[in-house]
Design a protein around this motif. Structure first.
Motif: not given
Length: 95
Positions: A11-20, A29-36, A73-80
């Motif tokens: 969750e922390d990694i995904a949030l940081r990737i989203t912030d990046i 303010q951009m809305q980004i979902e894990p599968q975007d 995607t955020v989800a795939q990069l989090t897994e990476h």
């Protein structure tokens, strides 16, 4: 204190990737979902280079532009990041 570090949480990694991503797109303010998909959101390939560099710097794991293209995607990069974090510290030859 034993000197062991707590592994990063997904969750922390995904949030940081989203912030990046928000920073790179210039929209805090951009809305980004894990599968975007980074590219379907409008990122040009040159921005993928910046993303790869930021992810390497932030997490200390090998990330190439090809990695971003294959895992956009955020989800795939989090897994990476998680997979490479478990592998140990970044070796400059892996970039």
């Amino acid at each position: 204190m034993t000197g062991t570090s707590v592994p990063p949480q997904p969750e922390d990694i995904a949030l940081r990737i989203t912030d990046i991503w928000r920073d790179l797109f210039g929209d805090p303010q951009m809305q980004i979902e894990p599968q975007d998909n980074f590219f379907l959101l409008g990122a040009p390939s040159l921005l993928a280079l910046s993303l790869a560099e930021r992810l390497r710097a932030e997490f200390g794991v090998p990330v190439s532009v090809l990695s971003v293209a294959e895992k956009p995607t955020v989800a795939q990069l989090t897994e990476h990041v998680l997979a490479h974090s478990a592998a140990g510290p970044l070796d400059e030859g892996e970039i």
